[in-house]
Design a protein around this motif. Structure first.
Motif, PDB file in Angstrom:
ATOM      1  N   SER A 710      13.570  69.948   2.447  1.00  0.00           N
ATOM      2  CA  SER A 710      14.381  70.363   1.308  1.00  0.00           C
ATOM      3  C   SER A 710      13.474  71.015   0.276  1.00  0.00           C
ATOM      4  CB  SER A 710      15.095  69.149   0.707  1.00  0.00           C
ATOM      5  OG  SER A 710      15.710  69.488  -0.518  1.00  0.00           O
ATOM      6  N   THR A 711      13.863  72.201  -0.205  1.00  0.00           N
ATOM      7  CA  THR A 711      13.061  72.896  -1.217  1.00  0.00           C
ATOM      8  C   THR A 711      13.940  73.234  -2.413  1.00  0.00           C
ATOM      9  OG1 THR A 711      13.514  75.052  -0.199  1.00  0.00           O
ATOM     10  CG2 THR A 711      11.523  73.888   0.496  1.00  0.00           C
ATOM     11  N   ARG A 712      13.343  73.091  -3.612  1.00  0.00           N
ATOM     12  CA  ARG A 712      14.076  73.395  -4.849  1.00  0.00           C
ATOM     13  C   ARG A 712      13.129  74.068  -5.835  1.00  0.00           C
ATOM     14  NH1 ARG A 712      16.792  68.068  -7.051  1.00  0.00           N
ATOM     15  NH2 ARG A 712      17.828  69.583  -8.415  1.00  0.00           N
ATOM     16  N   TYR A 713      13.707  74.611  -6.913  1.00  0.00           N
ATOM     17  CA  TYR A 713      12.940  75.164  -8.022  1.00  0.00           C
ATOM     18  C   TYR A 713      11.916  76.207  -7.571  1.00  0.00           C
ATOM     19  CZ  TYR A 713      14.889  70.911 -10.016  1.00  0.00           C
ATOM     20  OH  TYR A 713      15.745  69.905 -10.398  1.00  0.00           O
ATOM     21  N   GLY A 714      12.365  77.129  -6.723  1.00  0.00           N
ATOM     22  CA  GLY A 714      11.491  78.228  -6.334  1.00  0.00           C
ATOM     23  C   GLY A 714      10.444  77.881  -5.300  1.00  0.00           C
ATOM     24  N   CYS A 715      10.636  76.816  -4.548  1.00  0.00           N
ATOM     25  CA  CYS A 715       9.655  76.431  -3.522  1.00  0.00           C
ATOM     26  C   CYS A 715       9.976  77.018  -2.152  1.00  0.00           C
ATOM     27  CB  CYS A 715       9.579  74.902  -3.411  1.00  0.00           C
ATOM     28  SG  CYS A 715       8.975  74.087  -4.894  1.00  0.00           S
ATOM     29  N   ASP A 716      10.882  77.979  -2.095  1.00  0.00           N
ATOM     30  CA  ASP A 716      11.301  78.515  -0.806  1.00  0.00           C
ATOM     31  C   ASP A 716      10.181  79.260  -0.074  1.00  0.00           C
ATOM     32  OD1 ASP A 716      13.811  77.512  -1.227  1.00  0.00           O
ATOM     33  OD2 ASP A 716      14.588  79.358  -2.109  1.00  0.00           O
ATOM     34  N   ALA A 735      17.598  74.576   1.335  1.00  0.00           N
ATOM     35  CA  ALA A 735      16.796  75.433   0.456  1.00  0.00           C
ATOM     36  C   ALA A 735      17.592  75.783  -0.795  1.00  0.00           C
ATOM     37  CB  ALA A 735      16.396  76.694   1.205  1.00  0.00           C
ATOM     38  N   SER A 736      17.012  76.620  -1.637  1.00  0.00           N
ATOM     39  CA  SER A 736      17.770  77.152  -2.757  1.00  0.00           C
ATOM     40  C   SER A 736      18.596  78.326  -2.239  1.00  0.00           C
ATOM     41  CB  SER A 736      16.826  77.612  -3.864  1.00  0.00           C
ATOM     42  OG  SER A 736      16.191  78.823  -3.487  1.00  0.00           O
ATOM     43  N   SER A 737      19.388  78.891  -3.116  1.00  0.00           N
ATOM     44  CA  SER A 737      20.251  80.000  -2.701  1.00  0.00           C
ATOM     45  C   SER A 737      19.478  81.299  -2.512  1.00  0.00           C
ATOM     46  CB  SER A 737      21.358  80.214  -3.748  1.00  0.00           C
ATOM     47  OG  SER A 737      20.780  80.482  -5.014  1.00  0.00           O
ATOM     48  N   LYS A 738      18.149  81.295  -2.765  1.00  0.00           N
ATOM     49  CA  LYS A 738      17.364  82.528  -2.673  1.00  0.00           C
ATOM     50  C   LYS A 738      16.648  82.695  -1.339  1.00  0.00           C
ATOM     51  CE  LYS A 738      16.553  82.798  -7.671  1.00  0.00           C
ATOM     52  NZ  LYS A 738      15.530  82.863  -8.742  1.00  0.00           N
ATOM     53  N   LEU A 757      20.977  71.903  14.627  1.00  0.00           N
ATOM     54  CA  LEU A 757      20.510  72.728  13.517  1.00  0.00           C
ATOM     55  C   LEU A 757      21.462  72.576  12.337  1.00  0.00           C
ATOM     56  CD1 LEU A 757      18.773  74.920  12.156  1.00  0.00           C
ATOM     57  CD2 LEU A 757      20.195  76.637  13.311  1.00  0.00           C
ATOM     58  N   VAL A 758      20.901  72.193  11.185  1.00  0.00           N
ATOM     59  CA  VAL A 758      21.662  72.097   9.939  1.00  0.00           C
ATOM     60  C   VAL A 758      20.975  72.983   8.914  1.00  0.00           C
ATOM     61  CG1 VAL A 758      22.432  70.587   8.085  1.00  0.00           C
ATOM     62  CG2 VAL A 758      22.404  69.744  10.430  1.00  0.00           C
ATOM     63  N   LEU A 759      21.696  73.973   8.406  1.00  0.00           N
ATOM     64  CA  LEU A 759      21.180  74.876   7.369  1.00  0.00           C
ATOM     65  C   LEU A 759      22.061  74.764   6.134  1.00  0.00           C
ATOM     66  CD1 LEU A 759      20.212  78.243   9.091  1.00  0.00           C
ATOM     67  CD2 LEU A 759      18.695  76.596   8.015  1.00  0.00           C
ATOM     68  N   GLN A 760      21.433  74.459   4.981  1.00  0.00           N
ATOM     69  CA  GLN A 760      22.178  74.373   3.735  1.00  0.00           C
ATOM     70  C   GLN A 760      21.581  75.344   2.727  1.00  0.00           C
ATOM     71  OE1 GLN A 760      23.053  70.474   2.265  1.00  0.00           O
ATOM     72  NE2 GLN A 760      23.179  71.146   0.138  1.00  0.00           N
ATOM     73  N   ASN A 761      22.476  76.149   2.145  1.00  0.00           N
ATOM     74  CA  ASN A 761      22.093  77.156   1.135  1.00  0.00           C
ATOM     75  C   ASN A 761      21.350  78.325   1.792  1.00  0.00           C
ATOM     76  OD1 ASN A 761      23.276  75.503  -0.847  1.00  0.00           O
ATOM     77  ND2 ASN A 761      21.353  74.390  -1.126  1.00  0.00           N
ATOM     78  N   GLY A 762      20.632  79.094   0.996  1.00  0.00           N
ATOM     79  CA  GLY A 762      20.054  80.329   1.503  1.00  0.00           C
ATOM     80  C   GLY A 762      21.028  81.476   1.404  1.00  0.00           C
ATOM     81  N   VAL A 763      20.533  82.674   1.676  1.00  0.00           N
ATOM     82  CA  VAL A 763      21.364  83.861   1.519  1.00  0.00           C
ATOM     83  C   VAL A 763      21.097  84.835   2.662  1.00  0.00           C
ATOM     84  CG1 VAL A 763      19.619  84.966   0.051  1.00  0.00           C
ATOM     85  CG2 VAL A 763      21.990  85.750  -0.067  1.00  0.00           C
ATOM     86  N   LEU A 784      26.384  75.080   9.222  1.00  0.00           N
ATOM     87  CA  LEU A 784      26.001  75.985   8.134  1.00  0.00           C
ATOM     88  C   LEU A 784      26.772  75.559   6.895  1.00  0.00           C
ATOM     89  CD1 LEU A 784      26.132  79.490   9.885  1.00  0.00           C
ATOM     90  CD2 LEU A 784      24.168  77.970   9.634  1.00  0.00           C
ATOM     91  N   LYS A 785      26.051  75.349   5.808  1.00  0.00           N
ATOM     92  CA  LYS A 785      26.700  74.914   4.582  1.00  0.00           C
ATOM     93  C   LYS A 785      26.233  75.765   3.404  1.00  0.00           C
ATOM     94  CE  LYS A 785      27.029  71.146   1.321  1.00  0.00           C
ATOM     95  NZ  LYS A 785      26.500  69.843   0.895  1.00  0.00           N
ATOM     96  N   ALA A 786      27.185  76.345   2.709  1.00  0.00           N
ATOM     97  CA  ALA A 786      26.905  77.116   1.483  1.00  0.00           C
ATOM     98  C   ALA A 786      25.867  78.199   1.709  1.00  0.00           C
ATOM     99  CB  ALA A 786      26.468  76.170   0.357  1.00  0.00           C
ATOM    100  N   CYS A 787      25.884  78.822   2.875  1.00  0.00           N
ATOM    101  CA  CYS A 787      24.990  79.958   3.145  1.00  0.00           C
ATOM    102  C   CYS A 787      25.642  81.208   2.551  1.00  0.00           C
ATOM    103  CB  CYS A 787      24.762  80.111   4.651  1.00  0.00           C
ATOM    104  SG  CYS A 787      23.906  78.699   5.369  1.00  0.00           S
ATOM    105  N   ARG A 788      25.075  81.734   1.496  1.00  0.00           N
ATOM    106  CA  ARG A 788      25.715  82.773   0.698  1.00  0.00           C
ATOM    107  C   ARG A 788      25.746  84.128   1.406  1.00  0.00           C
ATOM    108  NH1 ARG A 788      22.372  83.762  -3.582  1.00  0.00           N
ATOM    109  NH2 ARG A 788      23.911  85.259  -4.330  1.00  0.00           N
TER     110      ARG A 788
END
Length: 926
Positions: A710-716, A735-738, A757-763, A784-788
């Motif tokens: 899990s990454t947050r606050y720009g740690c992608d 990850a974050s949405s970025k 495979l579980v992917l949450q967030n990202g774009v 896939l969850k909240a993949c923008r």
């Protein structure tokens, strides 16, 4: 049996003495040799010794002597170890140690002499039994579990689907083990019944029921995730509103009192639409009070059906050899028609040699049980299977009694505990965890353990034990002094080795009671299902009420007092780590205390699970715990870099699990120290961190099977440079949405044995995801969850995901459609959409319709859709294979928070947060 487990434990202690680095701990060489010789002989003897098959309320005298001698050896050796580690060497002088061990050796010599005489007298020379490496399962009773009850299945279906519109309560009555629960399970799994009801749920009541936990469990099955701090009335209101207007089926399994019924009945509305409540119970008078209609009575099987069930349990569809059929029919008759007894005896016969002599010995003993005037005949029949267990399985089976009635037991937790207790005999080329898995599988194959849940990889995730078999565990365990479950009163003496505090006795868990358990090696607190009020009574909320473990527990090996459901009660870190003999430690601690510098004195620690309200800063000494196998910190552990400049670098070659580590610099030094890690959960919250390409070293962990990050606050950036090892079977990234997913997907797709495979967030920057030939060849589960910004998912043919079984999409709200090729995958079983775009839902409906036109009633694929309140028009798409559930998150959350006195601003903020992040329910998948 306790005797064999105690001997294995002593041998494991002796074998690990040389592993202690500072100071070196050892026994006198001649004494170590004598002990090893005696213990090995008695182990071999017990592997072939079976003194009697008849049920007895007293332990075998020879086994009791062996237990006493083994426990004495443990006490002497482990006291010596603790004294040496804590620099208290003066407590046991070398001469005293030598004399104490000499007495134990003399006792074992006498036992060995008597055992040899028994060998000669009884001719004990049978083949020793060892854990099997075979993955082949024997046929189980599940395949024929409804033998003789087919008419009840039909009657039950008629009652459930009849034209009566008022709410009907349908009791199923019968003695324990008669098949009540099995009948209910078969009914709930029937396709006609599934299609008839809008929603259904199952609750195990048992004698120690808890209304709050029961309601939370039912709401969870109905996709209503609620807070633990809601009261019974608040939970009941949510349940009532969710069921109102819907045709529902609720199963209340194993009810013992009218009070349990009164506690839930008022929350089950009569919608006048054919809703049904099924209640299973052993009490006919209780069933009569529940309903005016006729009960469904589970009768005992006749001789023909008994033999039919037994034959299918032992031989499956192959059929019984003619020379065993006559004996088999008599054995089936001797089970007196009780399905549980037939299943257990069948499990015994299936795993044994199919010889006439062995079957005749089983028949002879069964006949003596049936012809006795004892009313414990059922327990006696089950006891036969226990006595016939290979000796290495007996401690594993008895251990199941430490879990409360109807408890769902997580396999991974059970295996960790078995390993820590020390009764698993090592085998060259196999880890103790692998040996434990084989033992658990053998108990399942013998129908002594029930599989409760299968994981996404097809392996057992959770198990349970029938309450009659649990009763047998408790009786045998206390008789053999294996463990003691505290009931209404504190322990009466201090000789208990393994002590279990069930939820009824939470208030007995005090420092004074613990003070009396000076001989305890294991303390297990089973409070996880207990109400929060009782937990507060047990622990207290303030510092002066907290429990300090007394020093006389210094020989403790297992201390389990934490569970994912238990969020109260703190211990002192320094106090916990005074127990230098620990192998398994699971507890919740105060965050105001730090790890002591003597942390590395826990040289033999196998499992460390520490829960706290916040992240903890770990001690650098943790890198010296070379025996550590599992390290878990649910709320996070900041782990310092390994110490540099050490003369001896400790390689933690046993470490398999590392969970909850925060901002770990996975540099070459760290990777070198944890080469055999199989499960790794990391979290990055702070940026920058030196060496942002450090996750490229992940590929050096060649044994890694399960990775969650899990990454947050720009740690992608850490994920952009990640390099995955080809050993991965499960991968979860949050990850974050970025995070740009196009960059990372090709790396993931090429993992050869990835199953989940579980992917949450990202774009998706290009708004497109296109898979190509040769990717995701082993994938079975995809979430896939909240993949923008994912609009177009392009799959040119079904060979791109050749083994996919389950697809879950959550908050993928811009996806135009699910590729039709997904529906053509031969292995596909389920598609789940949660808060996705309307067009994606429509495309899923088209997939189902196309597959229904091809396969009709043979279609295995099911689609489940959860939509928001504003998408309620999509509920019109519902059909037999296409379930649509509407959930108004805002309404539920507002009612919940208002009931707790939250302000309107708080309510609105929480609704916004919940809708944006969708944290509800998905946490467990990450």
């Amino acid at each position: 049996m306790a005797a064999y487990g105690a001997l294995v434990s002593v041998m494991n202690i002796i074998d690990t003495l040389h592993l202690h680095p500072h100071p070196p701990i050892s026994l006198h060489p001649k004494q170590a040799e004598s002990l090893t010789e005696n213990v090995t002989f008695l182990q071999d003897f017990l592997e072939v010794y079976n003194p009697r098959l008849d049920y007895s309320k007293e332990a075998d005298p020879l086994e009791r002597r062996i237990v006493d001698a083994a426990y004495a050896a443990e006490d002497i050796i482990e006291s010596h170890i603790v004294d040496q580690i804590t620099s208290d060497g003066g407590k046991i002088s070398p001469d005293s140690l030598y004399e104490a061990l000499e007495k134990v050796i003399r006792d074992m010599d006498l036992i060995k002499k008597d055992a040899k005489e028994i060998e000669q007298t009884l001719g004990v020379h049978t083949t020793k039994s060892m854990p099997s490496d075979s993955s082949k399962s024997s046929p189980t009773a599940k395949e024929s579990s409804m033998v003789g009850a087919e008419h009840l299945m039909l009657e039950m279906k008629d009652k459930l689907t009849s034209d009566r519109r008022d709410l009907q309560i349908i009791p199923i009555v019968g003695m324990g083990g008669s098949g009540k629960t099995t009948l209910a399970i078969n009914i709930c799994q029937d396709r006609l019944i599934k299609e008839h009801f809008h929603v259904s749920a199952w609750a195990a009541i048992s004698q120690e029921y808890n209304n709050q936990e029961m309601l939370i469990d039912i709401l969870g099955q109905l996709n209503k995730v609620v807070g633990q701090n809601l009261g019974v009335d608040g939970l009941g209101e949510i349940l009532y509103k969710h069921l109102f207007g819907r045709r529902y089926l609720i199963v209340l399994d194993d009810m013992w009192s009218i009070e349990a019924w009164d506690g839930i009945r008022r929350f089950l509305p009569d919608n006048k639409n054919g809703s049904r409540i099924v209640v299973t119970t052993r009490l006919s008078n209780l069933a009569s009070n529940l309903s005016n209609s006729k009960n469904l009575e589970m009768s005992l099987l006749n001789e023909v059906d008994s033999w039919d069930m037994l034959s299918k349990t032992v031989f499956g569809e192959e059929g019984c050899p003619p020379e065993l059929e006559e004996i088999g029919k008599r054995i089936g008759k001797s089970c007196k028609g009780l399905p549980l007894s037939i299943a257990v005896i069948g499990g015994l016969l299936a795993k044994s040699n199919h010889t006439r002599e062995f079957w005749e010995s089983i028949e002879e003993n069964l006949s003596s049980i049936v012809n006795s005037e004892d009313d414990e005949w059922c327990l006696r029949i089950l006891h036969m299977s226990y006595k016939q267990l290979p000796v290495y399985l007996k401690p594993c089976f008895l251990y199941l009694g430490v879990f409360s009635e109807d408890k769902v037991i997580l396999r991974s937790t059970l295996i960790k505990l078995w390993v820590a207790e020390g009764f698993l005999k090592p085998k060259i080329g196999k880890s103790l965890e692998e040996i434990a898995k084989v033992c658990l599988k053998e108990l399942v194959d013998r129908n002594l353990v029930l599989v409760d849940e299968i994981g996404s990889n097809g392996e057992m995730k959770c198990c349970k034990i029938h309450d009659l078999l649990r009763d047998l565990c408790l009786k045998e365990a206390e008789k053999e002094r294996f463990h003691r479950v505290i009931r209404d009163d504190p322990p009466s003496n201090n000789s208990e080795r393994m002590v279990v505090f069930p939820r009824k006795t939470a208030t007995l868990f005090t420092s004074e009671v613990l003070e009396s358990l000076s001989h305890a090696r294991s303390i297990i607190c089973d409070f996880c299902d207990y109400g929060s009020e009782a937990v507060e009574v047990m622990y207290g909320e303030y510092e002066d009420n907290e429990i300090r473990l007394p020093y006389n527990l210094r020989l403790l090996r297992t201390f389990k007092a934490v569970d994912k459901h238990l969020r109260s009660g703190d211990y002192f870190l320094d106090n916990l780590f005074e127990l230098v003999n620990l192998r398994y430690l699971a507890a919740r601690v105060r965050t105001t205390h730090e790890f002591p510098t003597t942390f590395d004195l826990l040289w033999n620690l196998h499992t460390l699970i520490i829960d706290s309200a916040y992240e903890l800063i770990g001690p650098v000494e943790i890198w010296k715990l070379h025996q550590l196998r599992h390290l878990e910190f649910p709320e996070g552990l900041i782990l310092p870099d390994p110490p540099s400049g050490d003369n001896v670098i400790v390689i933690m070659k046993n470490l398999q699990t590392l969970k909850g580590v925060v901002s770990l610099s996975l540099n070459e030094e760290v990777v070198k120290r944890i080469p055999n890690t199989k499960k790794l959960y990391l979290r990055y919250n702070v940026k920058p961190m030196e060496g942002e390409k450090c996750l490229s070293n992940l590929m050096c962990l060649s044994k890694l099977e399960n990775f969650c990050c899990s990454t947050r606050y720009g740690c992608d950036d850490y994920l952009q440079w990640i390099m995955f090892p080809h050993s991965l079977k499960k991968l979860s990234l949050c990850a974050s949405s970025k995070l740009e997913l196009e960059d990372i997907m090709p790396k993931i797709g090429l993992l050869p044995i990835l199953e989940k495979l579980v992917l949450q967030n990202g774009v998706f920057k290009t708004r497109k995801w296109e898979t190509i030939e040769g990717q995701f060849l082993s994938l079975k589960f995809l979430r896939l969850k909240a993949c923008r910004d994912l609009e177009d998912w392009i799959v040119s043919n079904s060979s791109h995901f050749p083994l996919l079984q389950n697809l879950c999409l959550t908050n993928v709200d811009q996806l135009k459609e699910i590729p039709s090729e997904i529906g053509e995958i031969a292995t596909m079983k389920s598609i789940s959409l949660r808060y996705c775009s309307e067009s994606a839902v429509v495309s899923a409906k088209e997939i189902i319709e196309e597959q229904e036109s091809l396969y009709g009633d043979l279609l295995d694929l099911r689609v489940r859709v959860v939509v928001k309140h504003e998408q309620e028009e999509l509920t019109r798409l519902a059909s037999a294979n296409f379930e649509v559930v509407e959930i108004d998150i805002s309404h539920i959350l507002k009612k919940s928070m208002e009931s707790r006195g939250s302000s309107s601003d708080d309510v609105e903020n929480m609704v916004d947060t919940l809708q944006e992040e969708e944290i509800v329910e998905e946490q467990e998948h990450l």
